[in-house]
Design an enzyme around this catalytic site. Structure first.
Site, PDB file in Angstrom:
ATOM      1  CD1 TRP A   1      10.442   5.254   8.976  1.00 47.73           C
ATOM      2  CD2 TRP A   1      11.787   4.636  10.649  1.00 47.73           C
ATOM      3  NE1 TRP A   1       9.751   4.359   9.756  1.00 47.73           N
ATOM      4  CE2 TRP A   1      10.556   3.963  10.792  1.00 47.73           C
ATOM      5  CE3 TRP A   1      12.775   4.413  11.597  1.00 47.73           C
ATOM      6  CZ2 TRP A   1      10.293   3.072  11.828  1.00 47.73           C
ATOM      7  CZ3 TRP A   1      12.513   3.527  12.634  1.00 47.73           C
ATOM      8  CH2 TRP A   1      11.293   2.871  12.745  1.00 47.73           C
ATOM      9  CG  ASP A   2       9.815   2.826   5.214  1.00 48.33           C
ATOM     10  OD1 ASP A   2       9.316   1.712   5.025  1.00 48.33           O
ATOM     11  OD2 ASP A   2       9.342   3.655   6.015  1.00 48.33           O
TER      12      ASP A   2
ATOM     13  CG  ASN B   1       4.976   9.714   8.107  1.00 49.67           C
ATOM     14  OD1 ASN B   1       4.386   9.470   9.147  1.00 49.67           O
ATOM     15  ND2 ASN B   1       5.292   8.742   7.285  1.00 49.67           N
TER      16      ASN B   1
ATOM     17  NE  ARG C   1       2.553  11.098  10.396  1.00 49.30           N
ATOM     18  CZ  ARG C   1       1.343  10.938   9.878  1.00 49.30           C
ATOM     19  NH1 ARG C   1       0.406  11.844  10.113  1.00 49.30           N
ATOM     20  NH2 ARG C   1       1.060   9.892   9.127  1.00 49.30           N
TER      21      ARG C   1
ATOM     22  CD  GLU D   1      -4.139   2.698  11.982  1.00 51.97           C
ATOM     23  OE1 GLU D   1      -4.709   3.472  12.761  1.00 51.97           O
ATOM     24  OE2 GLU D   1      -3.358   3.074  11.100  1.00 51.97           O
TER      25      GLU D   1
ATOM     26  CD  GLU E   1       4.482  -2.917   7.113  1.00 49.85           C
ATOM     27  OE1 GLU E   1       4.385  -1.704   7.348  1.00 49.85           O
ATOM     28  OE2 GLU E   1       3.496  -3.694   7.071  1.00 49.85           O
TER      29      GLU E   1
ATOM     30  CD  GLN F   1       8.368   7.762   8.672  1.00 55.41           C
ATOM     31  OE1 GLN F   1       9.200   7.575   7.781  1.00 55.41           O
ATOM     32  NE2 GLN F   1       7.368   6.918   8.867  1.00 55.41           N
TER      33      GLN F   1
ATOM     34  NE  ARG G   1      -2.251   0.747   4.004  1.00 51.05           N
ATOM     35  CZ  ARG G   1      -2.211   1.744   4.892  1.00 51.05           C
ATOM     36  NH1 ARG G   1      -1.085   2.020   5.543  1.00 51.05           N
ATOM     37  NH2 ARG G   1      -3.283   2.477   5.119  1.00 51.05           N
TER      38      ARG G   1
ATOM     39  CG  ASP H   1       2.586   4.384  12.444  1.00 49.41           C
ATOM     40  OD1 ASP H   1       3.602   3.689  12.295  1.00 49.41           O
ATOM     41  OD2 ASP H   1       2.019   4.944  11.498  1.00 49.41           O
TER      42      ASP H   1
END
EC number: 3.2.1.28
Length: 596
Positions: A200-201, A237, A246, A556, A541, A248, A193, A343
């Protein structure tokens, strides 16, 4: 040097979007400075880089679509990733007319028809891209002895081609029609997705690209981040306007360090110094708190309302709060948790009794001083000083060494816990350390935010901590916490970046005990990833610490495949340890094994 004459308008755009309570507000830095590496951007975007935010970030249209009953999309992120077919103003005008015609109570079918007419499917702004510097047989494959692992390395290297994306030209020409943030170079995305870049990935993706000898692709991704800092003053982010409030964990400077270490291109780092300093100052100026007379940083967000990409979920959890102000504070905590990258997790829960019990209603991210963020900022300051040293800027070297020393002192005096034998997050509400395991308790080891002369002492206390918490007892890797809450950053989930921080941190202690555990955990991680890939043909992931070779769950959304940072970590460890790891060697894990 490219002048950014319209950057002050960005502050106006931000001020229209910030509506937090006084307890949650913080000022933005001055963004009117010139920067090296800035790139010209589309004139319309420069005038209002968040023009599409009136659709994707806030407002009645967003609320109505995302809370429709029955819901229009299984995943809230789907809608905010769709392309507009008309301008934001025209879309809003026609939406308001539709709402008036339906007496402000449109049916779900009415809303579906509106979306079908005014929006196009997600992903239409991107096209698949095969990196031009991709190599069929990168040199890291020669470092792998086991033939099965070597073949796996070949397949992992091929995944970079599957994850390559390039933005279509129309995105930079008409950015107001998209939620995606235009960048000049193609990217490697996480996968699933997550079809856009994430901050940060990208650190672990870039590490994997460098080991795969894809230096141009890695450099291009870093330059994208430069362009974003130089336009917006920080890195959101991810690559969508709805992440505007925001960031990261700040790893851009670490990305530059990685690139320079592989290429010896010191000029690249020197030319980037203004940008790297600006991002550092953004964090220390806008995330700072004072604890025990030390200035340290917390994760926090500057926007209002629910997260657009998880709108329905946030509205539902917000219903537990009795007032609009309380709801807004809760949304702020959710987004601060998202800025942390975790998160969500019980790491951010503070119960009425001061424990980590509860659920998302107990999120108190902004009241917790995190070990990792402050360790990363220390690392940033040290690296910026190192780059200034290469440039011969002695005053700047002293300035950033001093900043690093102050951060290190705060980390030692506020976050180091002698009784636990590791660093611990600090609870500002209850004014006490949070003695709950999470890999970030050891993050200072990774970035060497500790006194090297005390390595033996720290190693002994860390190894005792590992034994006390039975962290070596999990067949699928070391979990992110020991709490089973159903949140994706809690047990039993285990994540590649956290395994990396643990393994590389233990190795940095340079004691036999720590180095042995480091190699043992790296071996276990390689094997559990290999087992899952052999069975499912996917890199996940996240994984399940309780079961060998099984993908994770919870949170989620369904577990995602791809997957950028998982690929990057495995490629690096195959490069480093490929001569030591074989499928038949021991790692304390067995196929099909479950933790009792």
């Amino acid at each position: 040097m490219f002048k950014l004459p319209t950057i002050s308008l960005l502050l106006v755009s931000w001020s229209c979007l910030v509506a937090l309570s006084q307890a949650k507000t913080y000022s933005l830095p001055d963004l009117t400075t010139d920067y090296n590496n800035a790139i010209p951007v589309d004139e319309e975007e420069a005038q209002d880089p968040f023009a599409s935010c009136k659709i994707y970030c806030e407002g009645n249209l967003l609320h109505t679509i995302q809370t429709a009953v029955p819901k229009l999309f299984a995943d809230s992120k789907t809608f905010v990733d769709m392309k507009l077919n008309n301008s934001p103003d025209k879309t809003l005008e026609d939406f308001n007319a539709m709402m008036e015609a339906k007496n402000q109570t449109p049916s779900s079918e009415d809303l579906k028809q509106f979306v079908d007419k005014y929006f196009s499917a997600p992903g239409t702004e991107l096209e698949k891209w095969t990196p031009t510097d991709w190599k069929e047989n990168p040199s890291f494959l020669d470092l792998i002895s086991d033939p099965d692992l070597k073949q796996w390395g070949v397949e992992l290297n091929s995944i970079w081609k599957d994850l390559g994306r390039k933005m279509k030209d129309e995105v930079s020409k008409n950015p107001e029609y998209y939620s995606i943030i235009p960048v000049p170079n193609p990217v490697i995305v996480p996968g699933g997705r997550f079809i856009e870049f994430y901050y940060w990935d990208s650190y672990w993706i870039i590490r994997g690209l460098l080991y795969s000898q894809m230096f141009d692709t890695a450099r291009g991704m870093i330059e994208n981040f430069f362009s974003i800092v130089n336009r917006f003053g920080f890195i959101p982010n991810g690559g969508r306007v709805y992440y505007h409030g925001r960031s990261q964990p700040p790893l851009l400077t670490g990305m530059v360090k990685s690139y320079v270490d592989f290429t010896n291109d010191d000029k690249f780092a020197i030319d980037a110094l203004d940008t790297l300093e600006h991002e550092f100052e953004f964090f220390v100026n806008n995330h700072n708190v004072t604890v025990k007379n030390h200035s340290l940083c917390v994760y926090r967000d500057s926007s209002s309302g629910p997260r657009p990409e998880s709108y329905r979920e946030d509205v539902e959890t917000g219903e537990e709060f009795p007032t609009d102000e309380a709801k807004e504070l809760h949304y702020s905590e959710l987004k601060a948790g998202a800025e942390s990258g975790m998160d969500f997790s019980s790491r951010w829960f503070i119960s009425p009794t001061g424990t980590n019990d509860g659920n998302r209603s107990a999120l108190s991210t902004t009241s917790i001083v995190p070990v990792d963020l402050n360790a990363y900022l220390y690392w940033n300051a040290k690296l910026i000083a190192e780059f200034h040293s290469k440039a011969g800027n002695t005053k700047k070297v002293t300035e950033y060494e001093t900043k690093a020393e102050k951060l290190l002192l705060g980390i030692q005096e506020v976050l180091w816990n002698e009784e636990a034998g590791v660093w611990l997050d600090y609870d500002m509400i209850n004014q006490k350390p949070r003695d709950y395991y999470t890999p970030t308790n050891l993050s200072p080891l990774w970035v060497k935010a500790f006194n090297i002369s005390e390595s033996e002492k720290i190693s002994a206390s860390v190894m005792a901590y590992i034994e006390r918490n039975k962290l070596d007892s999990f067949p699928g890797g070391v979990p992110n916490t020991l709490s089973y809450t159903g949140e994706q950053w809690d047990a039993p989930n285990v994540w590649a970046p956290m395994q990396y921080i643990l393994v590389e941190g233990l190795n940095n202690l340079n004691t036999p005990e720590a180095k042995n555990m480091s190699l043992k955990w790296a071996t276990r991680w390689v094997k559990t990833n290999f087992a899952a890939f052999s069975k499912d043909r996917h890199m996940y992931e996240k994984y399940n610490a309780d079961e060998f070779g099984v993908g994770g769950g919870g949170g989620e959304y369904e577990v995602q495949t791809g997957f950028g940072w998982s690929n990057g970590v495995i490629i690096e460890w195959l490069s480093k340890h490929g001569r030591d790891i074989s499928i038949g060697s021991g790692c304390g894990c067995l196929a099909g094994e479950k933790r009792q």
